[in-house]
Design an enzyme around this catalytic site. Structure first.
Site, PDB file in Angstrom:
ATOM      1  N   SER A 303       6.967 -34.201  -7.994  1.00  0.00           N
ATOM      2  CA  SER A 303       6.052 -34.029  -6.848  1.00  0.00           C
ATOM      3  C   SER A 303       6.776 -33.260  -5.882  1.00  0.00           C
ATOM      4  O   SER A 303       7.878 -33.107  -5.841  1.00  0.00           O
ATOM      5  CB  SER A 303       5.658 -35.592  -6.429  1.00  0.00           C
ATOM      6  N   ASP A 304       6.055 -33.011  -4.808  1.00  0.00           N
ATOM      7  CA  ASP A 304       6.461 -32.519  -3.537  1.00  0.00           C
ATOM      8  C   ASP A 304       7.083 -33.497  -2.854  1.00  0.00           C
ATOM      9  O   ASP A 304       6.649 -34.782  -3.082  1.00  0.00           O
ATOM     10  CB  ASP A 304       5.887 -31.347  -2.753  1.00  0.00           C
ATOM     11  N   TYR A 305       7.595 -33.461  -1.591  1.00  0.00           N
ATOM     12  CA  TYR A 305       8.176 -34.433  -0.649  1.00  0.00           C
ATOM     13  C   TYR A 305       7.093 -35.496  -0.409  1.00  0.00           C
ATOM     14  O   TYR A 305       6.180 -35.213   0.543  1.00  0.00           O
ATOM     15  CB  TYR A 305       8.779 -33.838   0.683  1.00  0.00           C
TER      16      TYR A 305
END
Ligand code: NOJ
Length: 758
Positions: A303-305
């Site tokens: 996932s992104d942050y």
């Protein structure tokens, strides 16, 4: 959790993963026997892991080691101390950390895990190594201006050499998002607006980061991001809604990802944005049906942050538990920064809401990645504080930064050949970027340092230039007395170099701009200095295309210098004083006005195109500016005088399974040897769906001595004419195509027609 037996199906799956990797061109050396051995080790581990340990393997956290710049790059982490993060890692609650601080940090964590954890699964260390580690190379969009993917491969290789030397296994790069709206701040991080350039640079950077073998101690795992269409945010507003057709998604936004995967990237990052109502982190169609089932991607999706947690604010998840469920079921294997997988996956599995097989599959992918990186054989292979020092900022890397620097500078104008400057000329260097250790390396530099970079004034002095330096203005605020001082300096000089533009914080993540102009105080400075009447060279510092106006636009010479990194000033001086001829081309269109955005050269004609160069009623045009770029994609001048002519295409017939050579005569009637970027564009005159006014299908950098001419040849095959057709699949239709061999997307160059015959 009871130990499970190794199922044949899961063993085969892991073997297939490793085998697919081995079969990729980069990994030819890995043998099937090794793959089987590795997979049984991985399956044994999976069988031995508790549910909590599995969830931990899927949890990546920002490093809690103090002093890292990373904290400023992301929303705040979870405030953990480094010591408690180590204990979490030992307890199996972490797969690794990112944006930490060097080999000493990595050594302490890895040692604790290898000595004290139950299963001794090595940690993975990730980081945003986007355009260099300690030696900083031009921002990626600048480097794309070189139109030389091989250069990007070399700078990515050099970045991996330094970063892997500092214990980094995995880079969150390349960023391969197509950027068609210059208001978006992350234009700086990709390869610009064009699909072909996007594909070429994506593949080159993956090859560079991953090197010869992923197990090598100078190789890093690449992560193509952000999957997908992150650059298509409405209004260029970072993180905003994306709503586009599947045709545009497949034709424009996805191809650079495919190119990255074909080049061997085995990880990708789910984007923050939604696409037509579905946030990528929860998009089963995108992450599973398309990526895995259709494309056969075998790698890992991270996932992104806090991308999973943001599903709550997107309004598709009720709470953290629901967000974790949606993300893992859609195909997000690893969770970054939110800790939601660690918190909720065990319970979700126990409640039967997430199949154990899905968790095991994600763990298998994670362990396989660690195995590909050689971490099971030697968890310390990239961790060596001495090596970190020795590899940092080597002379060869700095020389490469300088080469990449001058090769990234685009000369937009050079009226009256005022460039190159004579070293004896008295030059007033004016503007907020004239001197000082700021805004040299550009955004997305976790480990680079402006203090160690060469500024413009130093570069010009190093070159032997006679200069005075006057700041004249702040970046976004006027400077008291600044304009007066600048005017006086201009009066006393023979030539003015005006260094203007954006600070590096004005582009990058979350830095969207409404007006993509030179900030007003600097514009005022330019107007006042122009009124002095000295020959003026504008040297722009920018992370996106700008809408240039007034004295900036009208200056006789303009250089686009982006943020060039460690050797910034030296590289600009190389061009200013003519040690090198400019050779770069715009990978993004410079519009007349901000209001034209999103503007990109490969737009559609519409049913009412604006007649060339004029206004007419009821046409697709703005009241005040042409429906064109002020400086188009592909544009860039050299110190030569280049002409295009004598287009040839044989009988003009391209057979269905054949190839057709098209060519033009390119002449340098100037006095300097140059590298000219020759571009091949096509336009499909009639097709079942509308086609762009022009599309780049090939390009080549050609060396031309003074007075030399060269017939530049390209071979066109059917696949260059392909598009995503009415039947929702790639198609090619016979018929007539206009062809240009030209120096930019808006230049006529040498042109003709070809016909594809079935
Ligand atoms: C958020 C950014 O979107 C992404 O590109 C980056 O890799 C992560 N933060 C980690 O820093």
């Amino acid at each position: 959790m009871a130990a499970q037996t190794v199922s044949r199906r899961s063993a085969l799956k892991a073997a297939a993963l490793v085998a697919a990797w081995s079969a990729s061109p980069l990994r030819a050396a890995a043998r099937a026997a090794d793959a089987a051995q590795v997979s049984s080790k991985i399956e044994a581990l999976i069988a031995a892991m508790t549910l909590d340990e599995k969830a931990g393997q899927l949890t990546l956290m920002p490093s809690a080691w103090g002093g890292s710049k990373a904290a400023g790059l992301n929303p705040p982490g979870n405030g953990q101390s480094f010591e408690s993060q180590i204990e979490n890692a030992v307890a199996g609650k972490l797969t690794g950390v990112f944006n930490g601080n060097g080999a000493v940090m990595a050594q302490r964590m890895q040692r604790a895990v290898m000595e004290r954890s139950r299963l001794k699964i090595p940690l993975i260390f990730a980081a945003d190594v986007i355009h260099g580690h300690r030696t900083i190379f031009p921002i990626p969009v600048g480097e794309a201006a070189s139109f030389e993917p091989e250069l990007a491969e070399r700078t990515a290789r050099a970045a991996a050499f330094e970063a892997a030397g500092a214990g980094i296994d995995w880079t969150f790069a390349p960023m391969v998002d197509i950027a068609r709206d210059q208001r978006w701040g992350r234009v700086m991080e990709g390869a610009g607006e064009d699909v072909l350039i996007g594909r070429a640079f994506a593949a080159a950077r993956v090859r560079g980061f991953q090197g010869h073998r992923l197990t090598d101690d100078d190789a890093m795992l690449a992560c193509a991001k952000h999957f997908a269409a992150y650059g298509a945010a409405e209004a260029g507003l970072d993180y905003n809604t994306v709503d586009l057709s599947e045709r545009t998604l497949r034709e424009v936004y996805l191809p650079p990802f495919k190119a990255a995967f074909d080049a061997g990237a085995v990880s990708t990052m789910a984007s923050f944005n939604e696409i037509s109502g579905v946030p990528s982190t929860a998009n089963h169609w995108l992450l599973t049906e398309l990526l895995r089932n259709e494309w056969g991607f075998k790698g890992l999706v991270v996932s992104d942050y806090t991308g999973d947690e943001e599903l709550i604010l997107h309004g598709v998840a009720r709470d953290g538990r629901d967000a974790a469920r949606l993300a893992i079921l859609a195909g997000t294997d690893m969770s970054m920064a939110s800790n939601l997988y660690a918190l909720h996956l065990p319970d979700l599995v126990r409640a039967g809401e997430v199949p154990l097989e899905r968790v095991d599959e994600a763990v298998r992918r994670t362990l396989t990645i660690k195995s590909m990186l050689g971490l099971f054989d030697d968890p310390f292979r990239r961790i060596d504080p001495n090596r970190e020092k020795y590899r940092s900022r080597r002379p060869a890397a700095l020389a490469l930064a300088r080469e990449a620097g001058w090769k990234s500078i685009v000369m937009l104008k050079n009226e009256g050949d005022i460039l190159p400057l004579a070293k004896s000329a008295k030059v007033a260097v004016i503007g907020p970027f004239a001197a000082g250790q700021h805004d040299l390396i550009g955004g997305w530099c976790v480990y680079g340092d402006d203090e160690q970079a060469i500024d413009l004034a130093t570069g010009m002095r190093n070159a032997g230039g006679q200069i005075t330096v006057t700041q004249g203005s702040g970046i976004e605020e006027p400077l008291e007395g600044g304009v007066e001082a600048a005017v006086a300096a201009a009066r006393n000089a023979e030539v003015v170099v005006l260094s203007l533009g954006e600070s590096q914080d004005m582009s990058g993540e979350a830095q969207s701009r409404v007006d993509i102009v030179v900030p007003p105080p600097q514009q005022a400075l330019a107007e006042a200095v122009a009124a002095v009447g000295k020959p003026t060279v504008v040297v722009l510092r920018n992370g996106r295309a700008l809408a240039l106006a007034g004295a900036v636009r009208d200056a006789p010479a303009i250089l686009v210098t982006w943020y060039l990194g460690s050797e910034s000033g030296n590289a600009i001086a190389d061009i200013l004083y003519g040690k090198r001829s400019p050779s770069a081309r715009l990978p993004i269109s410079f519009p007349y006005a901000s209001g034209q955005e999103p503007y990109y050269y490969d737009r559609k004609t519409t049913g009412r195109p604006q007649p060339a160069g004029e206004r007419a009623d009821y046409k697709a045009q703005f009241r005040t500016v042409p429906n064109a770029a002020l400086f188009p994609f592909g544009h860039g001048l050299t110190y030569g005088k280049i002409g295009y002519g004598d287009f040839a295409a044989g009988d003009g017939k391209l057979a269905w399974d054949g190839a057709l050579e098209v060519s033009a005569l390119v002449v340098n009637s100037g006095k300097r040897a140059v590298d000219e970027v020759v571009q091949l564009y096509v336009h499909d005159k009639v097709a079942s769906v509308t086609r762009p006014v022009r599309q780049l299908v090939a390009f080549r950098k050609v060396a031309l001595a003074p007075g030399a001419s060269q017939r530049v040849r390209f071979t066109i095959r059917r696949d260059a004419l392909e598009f995503y057709g009415l039947a929702d699949k790639p198609t090619v239709e016979p018929g007539e195509f206009k062809v240009w061999i030209a120096p930019s997307a808006q230049h006529d160059g040498a042109s003709g027609s070809i016909t594809l015959v079935r």
